[in-house]
Write a protein that holds these residues in place. Structure first.
Motif, PDB file in Angstrom:
ATOM      1  N   THR A  13      -1.271  36.989  43.485  1.00  0.00           N
ATOM      2  CA  THR A  13      -0.343  35.872  43.669  1.00  0.00           C
ATOM      3  C   THR A  13      -0.356  34.873  42.515  1.00  0.00           C
ATOM      4  O   THR A  13       0.516  33.998  42.441  1.00  0.00           O
ATOM      5  CB  THR A  13      -0.709  35.111  44.959  1.00  0.00           C
ATOM      6  N   TYR A  14      -1.306  35.008  41.619  1.00  0.00           N
ATOM      7  CA  TYR A  14      -1.510  33.969  40.594  1.00  0.00           C
ATOM      8  C   TYR A  14      -0.377  33.911  39.574  1.00  0.00           C
ATOM      9  O   TYR A  14       0.262  32.868  39.382  1.00  0.00           O
ATOM     10  CB  TYR A  14      -2.848  34.210  39.900  1.00  0.00           C
ATOM     11  N   TRP A  15      -0.120  35.033  38.910  1.00  0.00           N
ATOM     12  CA  TRP A  15       0.830  34.997  37.807  1.00  0.00           C
ATOM     13  C   TRP A  15       2.268  34.730  38.244  1.00  0.00           C
ATOM     14  O   TRP A  15       2.990  33.975  37.563  1.00  0.00           O
ATOM     15  CB  TRP A  15       0.734  36.275  36.974  1.00  0.00           C
ATOM     16  N   PRO A  16       2.752  35.277  39.373  1.00  0.00           N
ATOM     17  CA  PRO A  16       4.108  34.898  39.814  1.00  0.00           C
ATOM     18  C   PRO A  16       4.256  33.395  40.066  1.00  0.00           C
ATOM     19  O   PRO A  16       5.303  32.811  39.766  1.00  0.00           O
ATOM     20  CB  PRO A  16       4.286  35.702  41.104  1.00  0.00           C
ATOM     21  N   GLU A  17       3.204  32.768  40.597  1.00  0.00           N
ATOM     22  CA  GLU A  17       3.264  31.334  40.826  1.00  0.00           C
ATOM     23  C   GLU A  17       3.207  30.559  39.507  1.00  0.00           C
ATOM     24  O   GLU A  17       3.890  29.534  39.352  1.00  0.00           O
ATOM     25  CB  GLU A  17       2.124  30.898  41.757  1.00  0.00           C
ATOM     26  N   ILE A  18       2.430  31.043  38.545  1.00  0.00           N
ATOM     27  CA  ILE A  18       2.426  30.434  37.207  1.00  0.00           C
ATOM     28  C   ILE A  18       3.831  30.500  36.618  1.00  0.00           C
ATOM     29  O   ILE A  18       4.326  29.519  36.036  1.00  0.00           O
ATOM     30  CB  ILE A  18       1.418  31.147  36.283  1.00  0.00           C
ATOM     31  N   GLN A  19       4.492  31.650  36.763  1.00  0.00           N
ATOM     32  CA  GLN A  19       5.848  31.801  36.242  1.00  0.00           C
ATOM     33  C   GLN A  19       6.792  30.779  36.873  1.00  0.00           C
ATOM     34  O   GLN A  19       7.607  30.145  36.185  1.00  0.00           O
ATOM     35  CB  GLN A  19       6.358  33.210  36.521  1.00  0.00           C
ATOM     36  N   ARG A  20       6.700  30.602  38.178  1.00  0.00           N
ATOM     37  CA  ARG A  20       7.553  29.625  38.867  1.00  0.00           C
ATOM     38  C   ARG A  20       7.342  28.223  38.295  1.00  0.00           C
ATOM     39  O   ARG A  20       8.308  27.479  38.060  1.00  0.00           O
ATOM     40  CB  ARG A  20       7.247  29.624  40.369  1.00  0.00           C
ATOM     41  N   ILE A  21       6.086  27.885  38.031  1.00  0.00           N
ATOM     42  CA  ILE A  21       5.763  26.536  37.574  1.00  0.00           C
ATOM     43  C   ILE A  21       6.266  26.296  36.150  1.00  0.00           C
ATOM     44  O   ILE A  21       6.873  25.258  35.863  1.00  0.00           O
ATOM     45  CB  ILE A  21       4.243  26.302  37.682  1.00  0.00           C
ATOM     46  N   PHE A  71       1.870  46.326  27.208  1.00  0.00           N
ATOM     47  CA  PHE A  71       1.576  44.894  27.245  1.00  0.00           C
ATOM     48  C   PHE A  71       1.229  44.503  28.672  1.00  0.00           C
ATOM     49  O   PHE A  71       1.875  44.921  29.631  1.00  0.00           O
ATOM     50  CB  PHE A  71       2.762  44.084  26.710  1.00  0.00           C
ATOM     51  N   ALA A  72       0.204  43.656  28.799  1.00  0.00           N
ATOM     52  CA  ALA A  72      -0.363  43.385  30.119  1.00  0.00           C
ATOM     53  C   ALA A  72       0.555  42.558  31.000  1.00  0.00           C
ATOM     54  O   ALA A  72       0.452  42.618  32.232  1.00  0.00           O
ATOM     55  CB  ALA A  72      -1.708  42.685  29.963  1.00  0.00           C
ATOM     56  N   TYR A  73       1.461  41.774  30.408  1.00  0.00           N
ATOM     57  CA  TYR A  73       2.350  40.988  31.256  1.00  0.00           C
ATOM     58  C   TYR A  73       3.232  41.883  32.121  1.00  0.00           C
ATOM     59  O   TYR A  73       3.697  41.470  33.190  1.00  0.00           O
ATOM     60  CB  TYR A  73       3.181  40.006  30.427  1.00  0.00           C
ATOM     61  N   GLU A  74       3.444  43.139  31.671  1.00  0.00           N
ATOM     62  CA  GLU A  74       4.182  44.094  32.501  1.00  0.00           C
ATOM     63  C   GLU A  74       3.458  44.342  33.824  1.00  0.00           C
ATOM     64  O   GLU A  74       4.087  44.441  34.880  1.00  0.00           O
ATOM     65  CB  GLU A  74       4.343  45.425  31.771  1.00  0.00           C
ATOM     66  N   LYS A  75       2.154  44.471  33.759  1.00  0.00           N
ATOM     67  CA  LYS A  75       1.375  44.774  34.952  1.00  0.00           C
ATOM     68  C   LYS A  75       1.475  43.655  35.986  1.00  0.00           C
ATOM     69  O   LYS A  75       1.603  43.910  37.194  1.00  0.00           O
ATOM     70  CB  LYS A  75      -0.097  45.008  34.586  1.00  0.00           C
ATOM     71  N   PHE A  76       1.430  42.417  35.494  1.00  0.00           N
ATOM     72  CA  PHE A  76       1.388  41.284  36.413  1.00  0.00           C
ATOM     73  C   PHE A  76       2.763  40.698  36.715  1.00  0.00           C
ATOM     74  O   PHE A  76       2.893  39.800  37.540  1.00  0.00           O
ATOM     75  CB  PHE A  76       0.462  40.202  35.864  1.00  0.00           C
ATOM     76  N   GLY A  77       3.801  41.185  36.029  1.00  0.00           N
ATOM     77  CA  GLY A  77       5.160  40.825  36.395  1.00  0.00           C
ATOM     78  C   GLY A  77       5.629  39.456  35.956  1.00  0.00           C
ATOM     79  O   GLY A  77       6.509  38.869  36.578  1.00  0.00           O
ATOM     80  N   TYR A  78       5.073  38.906  34.888  1.00  0.00           N
ATOM     81  CA  TYR A  78       5.575  37.631  34.388  1.00  0.00           C
ATOM     82  C   TYR A  78       6.254  37.826  33.039  1.00  0.00           C
ATOM     83  O   TYR A  78       6.221  38.930  32.464  1.00  0.00           O
ATOM     84  CB  TYR A  78       4.469  36.579  34.319  1.00  0.00           C
ATOM     85  N   LYS A  79       6.919  36.776  32.555  1.00  0.00           N
ATOM     86  CA  LYS A  79       7.749  36.886  31.358  1.00  0.00           C
ATOM     87  C   LYS A  79       7.374  35.800  30.354  1.00  0.00           C
ATOM     88  O   LYS A  79       7.927  34.699  30.393  1.00  0.00           O
ATOM     89  CB  LYS A  79       9.224  36.774  31.739  1.00  0.00           C
ATOM     90  N   PRO A  80       6.456  36.100  29.462  1.00  0.00           N
ATOM     91  CA  PRO A  80       6.024  35.089  28.491  1.00  0.00           C
ATOM     92  C   PRO A  80       7.057  34.863  27.403  1.00  0.00           C
ATOM     93  O   PRO A  80       7.964  35.673  27.173  1.00  0.00           O
ATOM     94  CB  PRO A  80       4.746  35.694  27.921  1.00  0.00           C
ATOM     95  N   ASP A  81       6.907  33.739  26.709  1.00  0.00           N
ATOM     96  CA  ASP A  81       7.740  33.433  25.550  1.00  0.00           C
ATOM     97  C   ASP A  81       7.092  33.902  24.248  1.00  0.00           C
ATOM     98  O   ASP A  81       7.789  34.191  23.267  1.00  0.00           O
ATOM     99  CB  ASP A  81       7.968  31.926  25.467  1.00  0.00           C
ATOM    100  N   LEU A  82       5.757  33.958  24.235  1.00  0.00           N
ATOM    101  CA  LEU A  82       4.992  34.383  23.064  1.00  0.00           C
ATOM    102  C   LEU A  82       3.853  35.269  23.544  1.00  0.00           C
ATOM    103  O   LEU A  82       3.238  34.987  24.575  1.00  0.00           O
ATOM    104  CB  LEU A  82       4.424  33.171  22.322  1.00  0.00           C
ATOM    105  N   LYS A 134       9.977  25.915  36.245  1.00  0.00           N
ATOM    106  CA  LYS A 134      10.388  24.658  36.869  1.00  0.00           C
ATOM    107  C   LYS A 134      10.369  23.513  35.871  1.00  0.00           C
ATOM    108  O   LYS A 134      11.278  22.662  35.861  1.00  0.00           O
ATOM    109  CB  LYS A 134       9.465  24.349  38.049  1.00  0.00           C
ATOM    110  N   TYR A 135       9.355  23.480  35.010  1.00  0.00           N
ATOM    111  CA  TYR A 135       9.205  22.362  34.086  1.00  0.00           C
ATOM    112  C   TYR A 135       9.659  22.697  32.665  1.00  0.00           C
ATOM    113  O   TYR A 135       9.556  21.846  31.768  1.00  0.00           O
ATOM    114  CB  TYR A 135       7.757  21.873  34.095  1.00  0.00           C
ATOM    115  N   GLY A 136      10.139  23.915  32.460  1.00  0.00           N
ATOM    116  CA  GLY A 136      10.710  24.284  31.171  1.00  0.00           C
ATOM    117  C   GLY A 136       9.725  24.425  30.039  1.00  0.00           C
ATOM    118  O   GLY A 136      10.104  24.332  28.866  1.00  0.00           O
ATOM    119  N   ILE A 137       8.431  24.640  30.351  1.00  0.00           N
ATOM    120  CA  ILE A 137       7.447  24.749  29.278  1.00  0.00           C
ATOM    121  C   ILE A 137       7.306  26.205  28.846  1.00  0.00           C
ATOM    122  O   ILE A 137       7.635  27.132  29.590  1.00  0.00           O
ATOM    123  CB  ILE A 137       6.082  24.152  29.686  1.00  0.00           C
TER     124      ILE A 137
END
Length: 469
Positions: free
Chosen positions: A250-258, A282-293, A261-264
């Motif tokens: 549950t951690y990384w999806p909630e990080i993505q939401r945050i 790339f590991a972000y694929e495994k956890f399902g989030y979308k980084p900028d860098l 929300k704040y545009g960071i």
């Protein structure tokens, strides 16, 4: 006069004397090393290395999280030699480039999943993860300056996270021992607690509940600082040097939401986790989030030659390109042709042998099964894996989670038994961790697990003799 360049002419003692006299090692107590002498590693083949005394060691740490394809791969040596004979070096300043750097940038962009404005079409090269994270600081702050928000300078990291040992990299990381030296962290970098359920979970709290709570520490920090002052959040998908701390689902999806929300901006430091370590490129694929860098290094060349970089998402790249002017940052070895040629050969090898797929599939499952068996050991509070990363915590009491006193240094006791019995396993406080080469077989995993269990048994024997168990 004895040559100092030919190890065959020098004894172990002579090499140790030269080492002590001239070589200041990273992350080392120099005085302590001078009294005991360094272990001299002389060769490697497959999953093993040998020292100057002829001892064979199973390298369960892939060098330093990097030798994913194992030692002695002729293809990588050939790629380096061929490029050295063609163009050993040229810089990427002054509007110049070289063929391997261009080809590798395109190759990395093709490997990264397409995700709209967070797609990755551009690469900024360095020679290490530390340099790459310094580059992240520069790019992030340049991005917000160009958007007319220069007050957005604060970057949030995590306690016990690791992002390198340069001034910026060590500041982004949350290692207290590193911050105790060099007047760190530098300004406008702050930290939140790590998502370590075994240590920070509340009584009766589920793993999923903890994941949400741990992620919301980020939101609390953003609000405390002021959303208009926060530039980015940086974190490892799975913390490596901090002891293989695996976040709840549950951690990384909630990080993505945050962050949305704040545009960071979101920086995924994948120096350890990318290139098959977690079963994905790339590991972000495994956890399902979308980084900028995305920070990368280490396994892009399987450690055969230094190379690092940042994959720059379209959201950031387009601002830097279209509004930027000169970006006054870079390195002599950015896009080094030999390093990029080796990286291309390494990616070819990994694709041909389907190493990420093997970790994601049967082999990763087998490691998880075998490593999980350690949970029955009297010393093990929790043993867990994520892909080809694994950690266990050594405890005095499994039921109460009571730890051993710091004076015992139980991790180093266990690590000593590993070394003496032919296994390279790392101790991080009271956590024992491995990140084995991705080329391991089931038989190799069985051998590694037998050596780990032997080290645990010998550690338990020592603790009983000391009256500590």
């Amino acid at each position: 006069m004895t040559s100092t360049t030919d190890p065959q002419t020098l004894s172990t003692q002579a090499l140790q004397a030269l080492d002590s006299a001239h070589f200041l090692h990273p992350f080392t107590d120099f005085k302590d090393l001078a009294t005991r002498g360094a272990r001299i590693i002389t060769k490697g083949q497959g999953i093993y290395v040998w020292d100057s005394e002829g001892d064979k060691l199973l390298d369960a740490m892939s060098g330093l999280w990097c030798v994913n394809v194992g030692y002695g791969r002729q293809e990588l040596a050939d790629a380096a030699w061929q490029q050295m004979m063609t163009l050993p070096f040229y810089n990427s300043f002054f509007q110049t480039t070289n063929v391997p750097a261009v080809q590798l940038a395109a190759r990395l962009a093709a490997l990264a999943p397409n995700a709209g404005e967070r797609s990755f079409k551009h690469i900024f090269y360095s020679s290490s993860g530390s340099e790459s994270n310094d580059s992240n600081v520069r790019m992030v702050r340049r991005y917000w300056d160009l958007l007319g928000q220069p007050q957005r300078k604060v970057i949030i990291g995590r306690l016990n996270g690791y992002h390198g040992s340069t001034m910026a990299g060590a500041s982004l990381g949350g290692m207290s021992g590193m911050h105790a030296q060099g007047d760190l962290p530098i300004p406008n970098i702050t930290h939140i607690e790590q998502p370590y359920f075994y240590e920070n979970g509340l009584p009766g709290e589920t793993l999923d509940e903890f994941g949400f709570r741990a992620a919301r520490w980020l939101e609390e920090k953003i609000l405390a600082i002021g959303p208009d002052r926060v530039a980015a959040f940086i974190a490892e998908p799975v913390q490596g040097a901090g002891g293989v701390i695996i976040p709840p689902a549950t951690y990384w999806p909630e990080i993505q939401r945050i962050v949305d929300k704040y545009g960071i901006l979101l920086i995924s430091d994948e120096v350890i986790c990318a290139f098959g370590r977690l079963g994905h490129w790339f590991a972000y694929e495994k956890f399902g989030y979308k980084p900028d860098l995305v920070t990368f290094a280490k396994a892009v060349t399987s450690g055969y030659i230094p190379l690092g970089g940042v994959m720059v998402g379209d959201r950031v790249a387009q601002v830097l390109i279209e509004q930027g002017g000169e970006f006054t940052h870079g390195y002599t070895y950015s896009g080094h042709p030999v390093a990029c040629a080796v990286a291309l050969a390494n990616l070819d090898l990994m694709e041909r042998e389907q190493l990420p797929q093997r970790v994601k599939g049967e082999l990763g499952a087998y490691l998880a099964h075998r490593y999980g068996e350690l949970n029955d050991h009297p010393l093990v509070g929790l043993a867990e894996t994520c892909g080809f990363m694994a950690g266990l915590v050594l405890v005095k009491n499994k039921l109460t989670r009571e730890r051993f006193s710091a004076e015992i240094d139980v991790g180093m006791v266990c690590r000593g038994h590993c070394f003496r019995n032919g296994l390279l396993m790392r101790a991080v406080g009271d956590r024992m961790i491995v990140a084995p080469p991705l080329v391991m077989t089931r038989a190799d995993i069985d051998e590694m697990m037998a050596l780990i269990r032997l080290a645990l048994d010998l550690t338990l024997k020592d603790l009983k003799a000391m009256g500590q168990f």
